[in-house]
Design a protein around this motif. Structure first.
Motif, mmCIF file in Angstrom:
data_model
loop_
_atom_site.group_PDB
_atom_site.id
_atom_site.type_symbol
_atom_site.label_atom_id
_atom_site.label_comp_id
_atom_site.label_asym_id
_atom_site.label_seq_id
_atom_site.Cartn_x
_atom_site.Cartn_y
_atom_site.Cartn_z
ATOM 1 N N PHE A 49 -14.224 -30.532 -48.108
ATOM 2 C CA PHE A 49 -14.616 -30.877 -46.561
ATOM 3 C C PHE A 49 -14.916 -32.054 -45.924
ATOM 4 C CE2 PHE A 49 -16.627 -26.492 -48.282
ATOM 5 C CZ PHE A 49 -15.696 -25.641 -47.699
ATOM 6 N N LYS A 51 -14.212 -35.120 -43.724
ATOM 7 C CA LYS A 51 -13.912 -35.271 -42.574
ATOM 8 C C LYS A 51 -13.454 -36.686 -41.799
ATOM 9 C CE LYS A 51 -18.342 -34.130 -40.600
ATOM 10 N NZ LYS A 51 -19.074 -33.509 -39.318
ATOM 11 N N LYS A 69 -8.990 -26.144 -45.166
ATOM 12 C CA LYS A 69 -10.632 -26.120 -45.476
ATOM 13 C C LYS A 69 -10.924 -24.915 -44.837
ATOM 14 C CE LYS A 69 -11.626 -30.588 -43.634
ATOM 15 N NZ LYS A 69 -12.224 -31.654 -42.466
ATOM 16 N N VAL A 94 -19.178 -26.980 -41.838
ATOM 17 C CA VAL A 94 -17.593 -27.635 -42.056
ATOM 18 C C VAL A 94 -17.522 -28.496 -40.771
ATOM 19 C CG1 VAL A 94 -15.355 -27.106 -42.489
ATOM 20 C CG2 VAL A 94 -17.162 -26.020 -43.848
#
Ligand SMILES: CCCCCCCC/C=C\CCCCCC(=O)SCCNC(=O)CCNC(=O)[C@H](O)C(C)(C)COP(=O)(O)OP(=O)(O)OC[C@H]1O[C@@H](n2cnc3c(N)ncnc32)[C@H](O)[C@@H]1OP(=O)(O)O
Ligand SMILES: Cc1cc2nc3c(=O)[nH]c(=O)nc-3n(C[C@H](O)[C@H](O)[C@H](O)COP(=O)(O)OP(=O)(O)OC[C@H]3O[C@@H](n4cnc5c(N)ncnc54)[C@H](O)[C@@H]3O)c2cc1C
Length: 645
Positions: A49, A51, A69, A94
């Motif tokens: 996850f 980012k 994801k 998320v």
């Protein structure tokens, strides 16, 4: 924070209230707090996850990463046997716009709200297990706001007992639906129903778009992505689709419920506004406490920028609004649940108010939040412009909320229709109720005088409430009187639409203020928690009063002197909030992963991390850039004339 220096420790020690209790108020309950905290940490600790690389990925890699994801999220949901509530929190943390938002946020609710029982039994189990992936295909290339103007047709063929879904023109192509372009296998498609050559308005139809074996579009259907959107990474994780044609399965529900999904989603968007706003405010507040500029005396430390009154005047109303939107979002959720229960019992009486409230508050909160995220970027100076601040991406992902699920101006015009109807019924048998109950006291509100004589008088909630009610009632009545002068009311409505929109904004601001005040009437435990919330409520209201002083003065709801006293009170409130500012944003309980910002780090260790982050940029992979030999060297050596570019 074990073993890590907390650069904001002094700030945290200044807090005059119980932060742990405030976290529970923010979450809504201890249960939600504990659940959110657990799931946020779960997501933050999972490398899939991550980012922090979004800004540098190509569109294709970005999109594939989003698919990865989403698949991983679903795997974890199954493995850990997460409840619906936990699963939705997991998707929230998320923090990546994806087809799943539309599947769970619109496709499933549309079936639940609009399909018959038989249809629900067929489609919901498949959707819940994600054996089909759905989207919400309403908007077309030619029409978005004007739903009645949609061109797609659904013609019933009694011989085959099927509907023929047809896009007769280019402009009738479904254009924008999230998830449609590359992922969805099914859609709720909105089309004009035609039976026996007769039109029956726009209805929703469940349409299979792609084969469940090889994902190819079914015969007669053309599907693709509509292209890159605003911002680099940002919303480009989402496929927004274009499609034409198809076959489908029958649906038939009362006309009012066709719009039900929009009411539901607008309500969730109001809660989401408080999340996006609080996130930006958390970043700007922490960084404002870390950042120092000017004011050093005898070689001492410089002033924290958060101590400048101009910074407080820009930042603290945004902090107050984050809390205000949280509470109005809670109330709106209650209103939606209430109207849903009534609809199930065939009671449509509160639907117009629910429509006006969801439309108006969606418009008010998203417009404010989009502007506020940009203001937070500016509050962080130059570093706010770096992607590693998290603010550019947050803005790019958030700003379409002003357009999707109803353009914000178009929605305010819906509120205006509701307000004008309410005003026109004053004096009749039908008494205004709910959020327009104050109109029942219109005679008093048209002539009452604000009693404020000194700045502290503005701390009385009844004083604030009456000033806001008088302003809105007077603006609404004034525009209603102007409307009455037009022979053709629709012509008048078009001509006066700017005034109508202003009255709607005033009405929505009144709702937010009144729901904040109602929240404060509840039992709120924890040392200093209620006091701090009271200060934030006053900041929210008095800042609006200051920003919209023209409305308050031109309607005679307050005097210029009282306006000036409100501003004095605001400054005093800023000083009281200042020592609590960091603790107030800590109460959002955001992990560093969710915040996604070097400037907003919990530990305030900004500069070394900014430096570290910069070196990770792919441009820094080599010291001499790619292209030096072709373009820079010939320039420097004056060899460009002979170079082959
Ligand atoms: C998805 C999860 C959410 C979480 C978000 C975070 C994650 C982000 C990721 C993705 C999110 C993206 C989602 C975006 C999805 C979309 O954008 S879907 C498309 C949404 N489209 C719109 O919202 C279109 C806007 N237009 C309208 O709402 C209406 O058509 C209109 C009201 C502007 C039309 O006006 P008009 O033509 O004058 O009205 P009619 O259609 O004739 O209706 C008249 C009567 O109906 C009443 N009414 C209108 N809307 C509603 C409603 N929603 N509910 C109840 N009643 C409604 C209206 O008041 C009229 O009533 P009267 O006749 O009594 O006056
Ligand atoms: C990121 C994103 C995701 C989306 N996802 C979906 C989805 O999943 N499914 C779906 O069906 N749709 C989706 N949409 C489409 C979205 O719902 C529409 O774009 C939105 O409803 C606005 O409609 P429009 O584009 O037709 O704007 P327009 O109506 O063309 O607006 C253009 C301008 O005209 C003004 N205007 C329009 N009508 C009036 C009026 N009556 N009076 C005064 N001014 C007016 C507006 O204020 C605006 O300034 C999405 C859009 C975006 C940006």
């Amino acid at each position: 924070m074990d073993g890590v220096v907390d650069h904001l420790a002094d700030e945290r020690n200044k807090a005059q209230f119980d932060v742990e209790e405030m976290k529970i108020v923010w979450a809504g309950s201890r249960h939600v707090f504990e659940l959110s905290d657990r799931i946020a940490r779960l997501v933050a600790s999972d490398p899939v996850f991550r980012k922090d690389n979004r800004a540098t990925l190509s569109r294709k890699d970005l999109f594939k990463n989003t698919l990865r994801k989403a698949a991983h999220a679903w795997k974890r949901i199954i493995e850990l046997r997460l409840s619906e509530e936990e699963a939705s929190k997991l998707r929230f943390y998320v923090d990546e716009a994806a087809f799943t938002d539309l599947h769970w946020g619109m496709f499933v609710p549309a079936i639940k709200g609009q399909a018959t029982e038989e249809q629900q039994q067929k489609w919901l189990p498949l959707a819940y297990k994600m054996q089909i992936i759905g989207c919400y295909a309403q908007t077309e290339l030619g029409h978005g706001s004007n739903v009645q103007g949609l061109e797609t047709t659904a013609t019933f063929d009694p011989q085959t007992d099927e509907f023929d879904i047809h896009s007769p023109t280019l402009t009738s192509s479904k254009w924008w639906p999230g998830g449609l372009g590359k992922v969805s296998t099914h859609a709720v498609v909105y089309a004009r129903l035609i039976t026996d050559g007769q039109e029956h308005g726009v209805h929703g139809f469940i349409v299979q778009l792609r084969s469940l074996d090889d994902h190819l579009p079914l015969p007669g259907i053309t599907i693709g992505d509509i292209g890159m959107k605003f911002g680099n990474g940002a919303y480009n994780t989402m496929d927004n689709g274009v499609t034409r044609n198809g076959k489908c399965v029958r649906s038939n529900v009362p006309r009012q419920l066709i719009y039900g999904t929009m009411v539901f989603v607008r309500q969730t968007i109001v809660s989401d506004a408080s999340c996006a706003l609080s996130r930006a405010v958390c970043i700007a507040t922490r960084y404002s406490a870390v950042r120092r500029q000017f004011g050093s005396q005898n070689g001492g430390v410089e002033t924290q920028v958060i101590d400048y009154k101009t910074q407080q005047n820009r930042l603290f109303p945004l902090l107050a609004a984050a809390y205000a939107f949280r509470f109005v979002g809670e109330w709106l959720k209650w209103l939606y649940t209430d109207v849903t229960q009534r609809l199930q019992a065939n009671d449509f009486s509160t639907l117009p108010e629910a429509h006006a409230c969801t439309a108006g508050l969606k418009s008010l909160t998203t417009t404010f939040t989009a502007d506020a995220i940009e203001e937070c970027r500016k509050l962080c100076g130059g570093h706010g412009y770096l992607c590693s601040s998290g603010l550019p991406e947050l803005f790019a992902v958030y700003v379409p909320a002003c357009t999707y699920e109803g353009d914000n101006v178009v929605l305010l015009l819906q509120v205006a229709r509701f307000l004008m109807k309410t005003v026109s019924q004053l004096g009749s048998e039908k008494k205004p109720v709910g959020t327009t109950a104050y109109m029942g006291r219109v005679e008093h509100l048209m002539q009452c005088r604000c009693s404020v004589q000194k700045a502290e008088d503005w701390l009385n909630p009844n004083t604030i409430l009456e000033a806001f009610e008088a302003r809105t009632a007077r603006m609404s009545v004034a525009v209603a009187q102007k409307l009455a002068q037009f022979a053709n009311p629709e012509e008048g409505f078009l001509e006066l639409s700017p005034n109508l929109v202003e009255a709607s904004v005033a009405h929505c601001q009144l709702i937010v203020v009144s729901k904040f005040i109602e929240k404060l009437q509840q039992d709120i435990p924890g040392k200093g928690v209620k006091e701090l919330l009271g200060m934030l409520c006053n900041i929210y209201a008095l800042n609006i009063l200051h920003k919209h002083l023209g409305d308050f003065l031109s309607t005679g709801s307050i005097t210029p002197k009282q306006g000036s006293l409100a501003n004095d009170q605001l400054r005093s409130l800023y000083s009281q909030v200042r020592p609590n500012a960091i603790a107030l944003v800590d109460a959002f309980n955001y992990t560093d992963h969710y915040l996604g910002s070097v400037l907003g780090r919990y530990d305030g260790n900004v500069y070394p991390k900014l430096y570290e982050e910069a070196w990770k940029d792919p441009l820094n992979d080599s010291v001499v850039p790619d292209g030096y030999h072709e373009y820079i060297r010939p320039l420097l050596k004056n060899q460009l004339r002979n170079a082959r570019l």
